[in-house]
Motif scaffolding. Structure first.
Motif, PDB file in Angstrom:
ATOM      1  N   LEU A  98      -2.275  -9.778  11.765  1.00  0.00           N
ATOM      2  CA  LEU A  98      -2.004  -8.617  12.368  1.00  0.00           C
ATOM      3  C   LEU A  98      -0.509  -8.151  12.514  1.00  0.00           C
ATOM      4  O   LEU A  98       0.375  -8.878  12.327  1.00  0.00           O
ATOM      5  N   GLY A  99      -0.411  -6.784  12.228  1.00  0.00           N
ATOM      6  CA  GLY A  99       0.810  -6.071  12.288  1.00  0.00           C
ATOM      7  C   GLY A  99       0.731  -4.603  12.116  1.00  0.00           C
ATOM      8  O   GLY A  99      -0.251  -4.121  12.116  1.00  0.00           O
ATOM      9  N   HIS A 100       1.961  -4.050  12.312  1.00  0.00           N
ATOM     10  CA  HIS A 100       1.912  -2.298  11.988  1.00  0.00           C
ATOM     11  C   HIS A 100       1.078  -2.261  10.572  1.00  0.00           C
ATOM     12  O   HIS A 100       0.279  -1.433  10.327  1.00  0.00           O
ATOM     13  N   GLU A 101       1.405  -3.211   9.383  1.00  0.00           N
ATOM     14  CA  GLU A 101       0.767  -3.196   8.570  1.00  0.00           C
ATOM     15  C   GLU A 101      -0.186  -4.620   8.443  1.00  0.00           C
ATOM     16  O   GLU A 101       0.377  -5.603   8.521  1.00  0.00           O
ATOM     17  N   THR A 102      -1.503  -4.337   8.722  1.00  0.00           N
ATOM     18  CA  THR A 102      -2.270  -5.588   8.898  1.00  0.00           C
ATOM     19  C   THR A 102      -2.800  -5.929   7.397  1.00  0.00           C
ATOM     20  O   THR A 102      -3.247  -5.059   6.744  1.00  0.00           O
ATOM     21  N   LYS A 103      -2.964  -7.294   7.263  1.00  0.00           N
ATOM     22  CA  LYS A 103      -3.735  -7.751   5.901  1.00  0.00           C
ATOM     23  C   LYS A 103      -4.646  -8.908   6.146  1.00  0.00           C
ATOM     24  O   LYS A 103      -4.463  -9.350   7.147  1.00  0.00           O
ATOM     25  N   VAL A 104      -5.765  -8.334   5.503  1.00  0.00           N
ATOM     26  CA  VAL A 104      -6.759  -9.451   5.683  1.00  0.00           C
ATOM     27  C   VAL A 104      -7.095 -10.076   4.114  1.00  0.00           C
ATOM     28  O   VAL A 104      -7.125  -9.153   3.060  1.00  0.00           O
ATOM     29  N   VAL A 105      -7.148 -11.393   4.104  1.00  0.00           N
ATOM     30  CA  VAL A 105      -7.417 -12.188   2.914  1.00  0.00           C
ATOM     31  C   VAL A 105      -8.613 -12.899   2.835  1.00  0.00           C
ATOM     32  O   VAL A 105      -8.976 -13.551   4.021  1.00  0.00           O
ATOM     33  N   PHE A 106      -9.221 -12.896   1.565  1.00  0.00           N
ATOM     34  CA  PHE A 106     -10.438 -13.674   1.699  1.00  0.00           C
ATOM     35  C   PHE A 106     -10.424 -14.254   0.144  1.00  0.00           C
ATOM     36  O   PHE A 106      -9.763 -13.948  -0.661  1.00  0.00           O
ATOM     37  N   GLU A 107     -10.959 -15.809   0.177  1.00  0.00           N
ATOM     38  CA  GLU A 107     -11.386 -16.178  -1.093  1.00  0.00           C
ATOM     39  C   GLU A 107     -12.641 -15.715  -1.561  1.00  0.00           C
ATOM     40  O   GLU A 107     -13.340 -15.120  -0.923  1.00  0.00           O
ATOM     41  N   VAL A 108     -12.777 -15.326  -2.889  1.00  0.00           N
ATOM     42  CA  VAL A 108     -13.972 -14.755  -3.463  1.00  0.00           C
ATOM     43  C   VAL A 108     -14.796 -15.736  -4.272  1.00  0.00           C
ATOM     44  O   VAL A 108     -14.126 -16.244  -5.448  1.00  0.00           O
ATOM     45  N   LEU A 109     -15.926 -16.096  -4.013  1.00  0.00           N
ATOM     46  CA  LEU A 109     -16.732 -17.144  -4.589  1.00  0.00           C
ATOM     47  C   LEU A 109     -18.009 -16.445  -5.451  1.00  0.00           C
ATOM     48  O   LEU A 109     -18.380 -15.543  -5.185  1.00  0.00           O
ATOM     49  N   GLY A 110     -18.112 -16.931  -6.598  1.00  0.00           N
ATOM     50  CA  GLY A 110     -19.197 -16.406  -7.198  1.00  0.00           C
ATOM     51  C   GLY A 110     -18.769 -15.474  -8.633  1.00  0.00           C
ATOM     52  O   GLY A 110     -19.754 -14.929  -8.962  1.00  0.00           O
ATOM     53  N   VAL A 111     -17.532 -15.290  -8.928  1.00  0.00           N
ATOM     54  CA  VAL A 111     -16.924 -14.607  -9.804  1.00  0.00           C
ATOM     55  C   VAL A 111     -17.343 -15.437 -11.117  1.00  0.00           C
ATOM     56  O   VAL A 111     -16.798 -16.682 -11.250  1.00  0.00           O
ATOM     57  N   PRO A 112     -18.016 -14.764 -12.175  1.00  0.00           N
ATOM     58  CA  PRO A 112     -18.064 -15.575 -13.579  1.00  0.00           C
ATOM     59  C   PRO A 112     -17.017 -15.552 -14.331  1.00  0.00           C
ATOM     60  O   PRO A 112     -15.867 -14.999 -14.246  1.00  0.00           O
ATOM     61  N   SER A 113     -16.804 -16.842 -15.139  1.00  0.00           N
ATOM     62  CA  SER A 113     -15.745 -17.088 -15.744  1.00  0.00           C
ATOM     63  C   SER A 113     -15.347 -16.113 -16.830  1.00  0.00           C
ATOM     64  O   SER A 113     -14.313 -15.745 -17.201  1.00  0.00           O
ATOM     65  N   GLN A 114     -16.362 -15.332 -17.553  1.00  0.00           N
ATOM     66  CA  GLN A 114     -16.221 -14.214 -18.166  1.00  0.00           C
ATOM     67  C   GLN A 114     -16.691 -12.887 -17.560  1.00  0.00           C
ATOM     68  O   GLN A 114     -17.873 -12.955 -17.292  1.00  0.00           O
ATOM     69  N   GLN A 115     -15.637 -11.973 -17.454  1.00  0.00           N
ATOM     70  CA  GLN A 115     -16.375 -10.684 -16.761  1.00  0.00           C
ATOM     71  C   GLN A 115     -16.313  -9.849 -17.828  1.00  0.00           C
ATOM     72  O   GLN A 115     -15.408  -9.397 -18.719  1.00  0.00           O
TER      73      GLN A 115
END
Length: 210
Positions: A98-115
């Motif tokens: 939280l802050g004046h500029e708020t950041k939200v971070v996630f890990e992303v699972l399920g991304v294929p090795s070749q896109q």
């Protein structure tokens, strides 16, 4: 790890001004080899507050921890990705700074090795008038490009991999001046002239008779 962290910082620095406006946000995806991708969404705290209030009401949370949990759930409900047409992508291990500029971070699972392709829909801030989000995908040896998600494209961007970059998939729409539509327009115009000519000649004939 340091390399991707630096990439993330560079990508965000060019867009940091967006997060100070309620209607503007940034969405950054950091591609990582053999480990989960990272999703970071930046926006003003006011933007997050307005969205949570619009969805759940201003009295839905009493503490900062409750607010953080609602922000995380709101993003999970309103941020979708499909890689290579597969919807099995999961956001996990999220945290909110939280802050004046708020950041939200996630890990992303399920991304294929070749896109080959990715479709991203981000309606996290669609209750905010004229909201738009700058989208960047940071991947090693890929060109960094920015795309805009807004009401005009329904907050959805379809991209495909072309050599060393992600490029927007443009739908093939028939132009008003394409040959397929031009010939019918010419035919209608010709019919109109013919009808007008016949009507005029008939009118002249009636006048002569009278």
């Amino acid at each position: 790890m340091k390399k991707y962290f630096l990439l993330l910082v560079v990508g965000l620095c060019s867009m940091i001004s967006f997060a100070h406006q309620t209607e503007a946000s940034s969405t950054v995806l950091v591609a990582k080899e053999n480990s989960p991708w990272i999703l970071q969404i930046n926006a003003s705290l006011t933007a997050f507050e307005q969205e949570i209030d619009a969805q759940s009401g201003a009295t839905a949370y009493q503490t900062l921890d409750e607010f953080r949990e609602m922000v995380l759930q709101h993003i999970k409900n309103n941020f979708k990705m499909q890689f290579n047409g597969n919807e099995n992508v999961i956001l996990t291990h999220g945290f909110v700074q939280l802050g004046h500029e708020t950041k939200v971070v996630f890990e992303v699972l399920g991304v294929p090795s070749q896109q080959q392709s990715v479709v991203i829909t981000n309606t996290v801030f669609n209750d905010i008038y004229r909201s738009q989000s700058a989208l960047v995908i940071l991947k090693e040896n890929f060109e960094k490009k920015r795309f805009i998600l807004n009401d005009a494209n329904h907050y959805t961007m379809a991209l495909q991999v072309h050599e060393n970059e992600f490029v927007e998939v443009v739908e093939n729409r028939a132009s008003l001046f394409s040959p397929l539509l031009l010939f019918p327009l010419i035919a209608l115009f010709g019919i109109g002239i013919l009808i007008k000519t016949i009507y005029s000649q008939r009118k002249i004939t009636l006048l002569k008779v009278s």
